[in-house]
Design a protein around this motif. Structure first.
Motif, PDB file in Angstrom:
ATOM      1  N   UNK A 211     -42.843  34.355 -13.239  1.00 35.36           N
ATOM      2  CA  UNK A 211     -42.719  35.794 -13.037  1.00 35.36           C
ATOM      3  C   UNK A 211     -41.445  36.135 -12.273  1.00 35.36           C
ATOM      4  N   UNK A 212     -41.081  35.284 -11.325  1.00 33.00           N
ATOM      5  CA  UNK A 212     -39.868  35.511 -10.535  1.00 33.00           C
ATOM      6  C   UNK A 212     -38.613  35.293 -11.363  1.00 33.00           C
ATOM      7  N   UNK A 213     -38.637  34.294 -12.228  1.00 33.90           N
ATOM      8  CA  UNK A 213     -37.472  33.978 -13.053  1.00 33.90           C
ATOM      9  C   UNK A 213     -37.299  34.948 -14.214  1.00 33.90           C
ATOM     10  N   UNK A 214     -38.400  35.517 -14.706  1.00 35.38           N
ATOM     11  CA  UNK A 214     -38.347  36.459 -15.827  1.00 35.38           C
ATOM     12  C   UNK A 214     -39.157  37.708 -15.476  1.00 35.38           C
ATOM     13  N   UNK A 215     -38.702  38.487 -14.510  1.00 39.93           N
ATOM     14  CA  UNK A 215     -39.506  39.616 -14.036  1.00 39.93           C
ATOM     15  C   UNK A 215     -39.607  40.728 -15.071  1.00 39.93           C
ATOM     16  N   UNK A 216     -40.769  41.373 -15.156  1.00 38.45           N
ATOM     17  CA  UNK A 216     -40.874  42.562 -16.010  1.00 38.45           C
ATOM     18  C   UNK A 216     -39.985  43.667 -15.468  1.00 38.45           C
ATOM     19  N   UNK A 217     -39.557  44.566 -16.331  1.00 32.20           N
ATOM     20  CA  UNK A 217     -38.660  45.645 -15.913  1.00 32.20           C
ATOM     21  C   UNK A 217     -39.499  46.798 -15.366  1.00 32.20           C
TER      22      UNK A 217
ATOM     23  N   UNK B 115     -41.993  41.334 -21.339  1.00 31.89           N
ATOM     24  CA  UNK B 115     -41.949  42.532 -20.497  1.00 31.89           C
ATOM     25  C   UNK B 115     -40.564  42.814 -19.927  1.00 31.89           C
ATOM     26  N   UNK B 116     -39.600  41.928 -20.200  1.00 32.18           N
ATOM     27  CA  UNK B 116     -38.217  42.202 -19.800  1.00 32.18           C
ATOM     28  C   UNK B 116     -37.297  42.264 -21.017  1.00 32.18           C
ATOM     29  N   UNK B 117     -37.872  42.599 -22.178  1.00 36.30           N
ATOM     30  CA  UNK B 117     -37.058  42.731 -23.388  1.00 36.30           C
ATOM     31  C   UNK B 117     -36.011  43.829 -23.187  1.00 36.30           C
ATOM     32  N   UNK B 118     -34.809  43.656 -23.706  1.00 31.45           N
ATOM     33  CA  UNK B 118     -33.762  44.685 -23.573  1.00 31.45           C
ATOM     34  C   UNK B 118     -34.231  46.030 -24.111  1.00 31.45           C
ATOM     35  N   UNK B 119     -34.064  47.066 -23.296  1.00 35.44           N
ATOM     36  CA  UNK B 119     -34.467  48.410 -23.697  1.00 35.44           C
ATOM     37  C   UNK B 119     -35.888  48.774 -23.313  1.00 35.44           C
ATOM     38  N   UNK B 120     -36.652  47.827 -22.786  1.00 31.27           N
ATOM     39  CA  UNK B 120     -38.045  48.066 -22.409  1.00 31.27           C
ATOM     40  C   UNK B 120     -38.144  48.280 -20.900  1.00 31.27           C
ATOM     41  N   UNK B 121     -38.877  49.294 -20.479  1.00 38.40           N
ATOM     42  CA  UNK B 121     -39.073  49.514 -19.043  1.00 38.40           C
ATOM     43  C   UNK B 121     -40.450  50.117 -18.790  1.00 38.40           C
ATOM     44  N   UNK B 122     -40.974  49.848 -17.598  1.00 37.57           N
ATOM     45  CA  UNK B 122     -42.269  50.352 -17.164  1.00 37.57           C
ATOM     46  C   UNK B 122     -42.048  51.314 -15.991  1.00 37.57           C
ATOM     47  N   UNK B 123     -42.466  52.547 -16.148  1.00 34.17           N
ATOM     48  CA  UNK B 123     -42.463  53.483 -15.029  1.00 34.17           C
ATOM     49  C   UNK B 123     -43.851  53.463 -14.399  1.00 34.17           C
ATOM     50  N   UNK B 124     -43.938  52.908 -13.184  1.00 37.65           N
ATOM     51  CA  UNK B 124     -45.226  52.730 -12.525  1.00 37.65           C
ATOM     52  C   UNK B 124     -45.622  53.984 -11.759  1.00 37.65           C
ATOM     53  N   UNK B 125     -46.915  54.138 -11.558  1.00 34.75           N
ATOM     54  CA  UNK B 125     -47.417  55.204 -10.689  1.00 34.75           C
ATOM     55  C   UNK B 125     -47.143  54.841  -9.228  1.00 34.75           C
ATOM     56  N   UNK B 126     -47.436  55.796  -8.345  1.00 37.54           N
ATOM     57  CA  UNK B 126     -47.290  55.558  -6.920  1.00 37.54           C
ATOM     58  C   UNK B 126     -48.193  54.401  -6.496  1.00 37.54           C
ATOM     59  N   UNK B 127     -47.680  53.445  -5.737  1.00 35.89           N
ATOM     60  CA  UNK B 127     -48.500  52.286  -5.347  1.00 35.89           C
ATOM     61  C   UNK B 127     -49.678  52.685  -4.471  1.00 35.89           C
ATOM     62  N   UNK B 128     -50.780  51.979  -4.649  1.00 33.50           N
ATOM     63  CA  UNK B 128     -51.952  52.144  -3.786  1.00 33.50           C
ATOM     64  C   UNK B 128     -51.901  51.148  -2.638  1.00 33.50           C
ATOM     65  N   UNK B 129     -51.300  50.007  -2.873  1.00 35.12           N
ATOM     66  CA  UNK B 129     -51.089  49.038  -1.795  1.00 35.12           C
ATOM     67  C   UNK B 129     -49.965  49.561  -0.909  1.00 35.12           C
ATOM     68  N   UNK B 130     -50.336  50.010   0.291  1.00 41.81           N
ATOM     69  CA  UNK B 130     -49.350  50.622   1.187  1.00 41.81           C
ATOM     70  C   UNK B 130     -48.990  49.698   2.342  1.00 41.81           C
ATOM     71  N   UNK B 131     -49.261  48.414   2.180  1.00 42.83           N
ATOM     72  CA  UNK B 131     -48.825  47.437   3.165  1.00 42.83           C
ATOM     73  C   UNK B 131     -49.732  47.276   4.367  1.00 42.83           C
ATOM     74  N   UNK B 132     -50.965  47.789   4.297  1.00 40.47           N
ATOM     75  CA  UNK B 132     -51.877  47.644   5.419  1.00 40.47           C
ATOM     76  C   UNK B 132     -52.507  46.256   5.424  1.00 40.47           C
ATOM     77  N   UNK B 133     -53.041  45.885   6.587  1.00 38.87           N
ATOM     78  CA  UNK B 133     -53.704  44.594   6.753  1.00 38.87           C
ATOM     79  C   UNK B 133     -54.924  44.501   5.835  1.00 38.87           C
ATOM     80  N   UNK B 134     -55.227  43.302   5.357  1.00 38.72           N
ATOM     81  CA  UNK B 134     -56.353  43.136   4.438  1.00 38.72           C
ATOM     82  C   UNK B 134     -57.684  43.498   5.089  1.00 38.72           C
ATOM     83  N   UNK B 135     -57.781  43.425   6.403  1.00 39.72           N
ATOM     84  CA  UNK B 135     -59.018  43.830   7.063  1.00 39.72           C
ATOM     85  C   UNK B 135     -59.218  45.338   6.990  1.00 39.72           C
ATOM     86  N   UNK B 136     -58.122  46.083   6.968  1.00 47.05           N
ATOM     87  CA  UNK B 136     -58.207  47.540   6.890  1.00 47.05           C
ATOM     88  C   UNK B 136     -58.362  48.024   5.450  1.00 47.05           C
TER      89      UNK B 136
END
Length: 491
Positions: free
Chosen positions: A18-24, A233-254
């Motif tokens: 995934x790191x070497x061939x990341x989706x766009x 998922x990284x084909x030339x001309x292909x892109x993904x517009x994602x929604x606003x993230x739900x993971x906001x960086x809080x601790x897993x306990x929270x």
């Protein structure tokens, strides 16, 4: 495409790939250069890696994988030939689902079952014979793609529907004929496609499969919008517009769920993307496009994965609900017992439908043991109509306790001793109680829970259309005949 993969991979191999061939991916106006390190996607990547690690765990390997020709593959790629095969596949689905408490709606095994069924039923695609000088074996393309995905243990996403621009018009009647994804032209190398598709859940993937929508509304029998193909998922001309993230960086306990399992959702933009001929499975044929899932029985194998997933999810609600009752000592009240009983009933209904689908399975025309449609259709209509009750029951059982939840930082702050004193439960320390209620909150009230609620309601499509489809396909003739015979009975 190459088939020199090693079969089932572990989490480290998945992350490296995934790191070497990341989706766009685009999130918050920025390109995600590496999803394994980006703050909005890295935790989901780690969770996916955990799923891949599970399948090679010595204690789970023989359940989650199978051996064929000297290699081990994910169980979800196995073509079932017997009811016992289906049982093993179902068990593997549930174990994977338990990993995310049933909240990973598009874990890799979902699309694995799709390409497995399409590959086994590849002759369906041989019926596609577009006009012109096409020297393409669509059936062989589908078989090869299944083997390619299986041999390399790829993670897939998919997108089915057109953008919500004007539901009263067909794709060809839009202001721009390429708002909906369509074929622009053919070349010697393949087809050029342009437009967009909604909605790709889990765009953090290796490849995207564009299978035909099941509701393609076109008057002609041939259409530029009828197609089936797959590209990286990284084909030339292909892109993904994602929604606003739900993971906001809080601790897993929270945020115990949203910090781990934000699958992301995206709409997919194709800006004159070249799809090589070897990756095209279907072209221009509207009827074949609309019936592809039913024609290969892929819909039934996908639904079988889903019913096992929903069993795991409902069991998770049951576990949290009963844990709340145990912690605060409310189990002696009948209204509390009735609420727990509701979840038990839902759990057992789903488990019964899974058993019914498996035990009445049939061998389809392609030699694949296929779970029965009727119980799966019942599950596909029952769960979206009743899922809303599960988070509501957690809210009723937890009440204000699901709101008054200091964070981990608060517990470790200057008022920590007071929190320990005043927010303890009759049968749990404040720390254990708050961890439990945080989970209940993330299952029932957080933004993660809100997204899950809408997702479950439309998981298989519009509920009204789903009921209509069930009405159209369900055979009630025997029941009607029995009533007619009763009415004719004399004496």
């Amino acid at each position: 495409m190459h088939r020199n993969g090693t079969g089932a991979v572990n989490g480290e191999q998945f992350l490296k790939r995934l790191s070497e061939n990341p989706p766009t991916l685009y999130i918050d106006g920025q390109r995600v250069e590496d999803p394994t390190t980006h703050p909005s996607t890295r935790n989901m990547c780690k969770s996916l890696a955990g799923l891949y690690d599970m399948q090679l765990d010595p204690e789970l390997r023989d359940i989650l994988t199978y051996e064929e020709d000297g290699k081990r593959y994910a169980r979800s790629f196995m073509v079932p030939k017997t009811k016992e095969d289906l049982r093993l596949i179902g068990e593997a689905h549930r174990i994977r689902a338990h990993y995310g408490l049933g909240f990973l709606g598009r874990a890799p095994d979902y699309m694995n079952t799709n390409v497995m069924a399409a590959g086994a039923g590849a002759e369906y695609f041989a019926q596609c014979k577009p006009e012109g000088d096409h020297k393409v074996d669509f059936a062989e393309n589908m078989r090869n793609y299944y083997r390619f995905v299986r041999d390399n243990d790829l993670c897939l996403t998919h997108a089915l529907t057109n953008p919500q621009v004007n539901r009263s018009k067909m794709a060809s009647e839009m202001p721009d004929p390429y708002i909906a994804l369509g074929v622009v032209k053919e070349t010697d190398e393949g087809i050029i496609v342009r437009g967009a598709r909604m909605m790709a859940t889990l765009p953090i993937a290796d490849e995207i499969v564009i299978f035909p929508s099941t509701v393609l509304r076109e008057n002609a029998d041939k259409s530029r919008y009828a197609m089936g193909f797959a590209v990286p998922c990284n084909a030339p001309g292909l892109s993904f517009q994602c929604r606003e993230p739900i993971d906001v960086g809080r601790d897993v306990e929270d945020h115990p769920l949203s910090s781990r399992f934000d699958e992301q959702d995206a709409f997919v933009i194709f800006d004159d993307v070249l799809v090589p001929w070897e990756r095209v499975f279907l072209l221009y044929d509207v009827e074949l496009a609309n019936k592809a899932y039913a024609g290969t029985d892929a819909v039934l194998h996908m639904a079988y994965q889903v019913v096992n997933l929903k069993i795991a999810k409902t069991e998770a609600f049951l576990g949290v609900a009963q844990s709340i009752v145990n912690a605060i000592g409310s189990g002696q009240f009948q209204h509390v017992q009735a609420k727990i009983a509701e979840i038990i009933i839902m759990t057992e209904i789903l488990k019964g439908l899974e058993v019914a689908a498996r035990e009445t399975a049939f061998e389809n025309q392609y030699g694949v043991m296929t779970p029965s449609r009727e119980p799966l259709d019942a599950a596909r209509n029952y769960y979206p109509a009743n899922h809303h009750r599960l988070p509501e029951l957690l809210q009723l059982l937890g009440a204000s306790g699901i709101i008054m939840m200091p964070s981990k930082a608060d517990r470790e702050g200057p008022l920590g001793p007071q929190i320990d004193k005043f927010l303890q439960a009759g049968n749990a320390s404040a720390e254990d109680r708050l961890k439990l209620f945080r989970l209940a909150w993330d299952m029932s009230m957080s933004s993660f829970a809100g997204r899950q609620a809408l997702y479950e309601k439309y998981f298989f499509g519009d509920p009204v259309r789903m009921h209509s489809a069930l009405y159209e396909v369900y055979d009630s003739s025997e029941a009607v005949m029995r009533i007619q015979e009763f009415l004719k009975r004399e004496g």
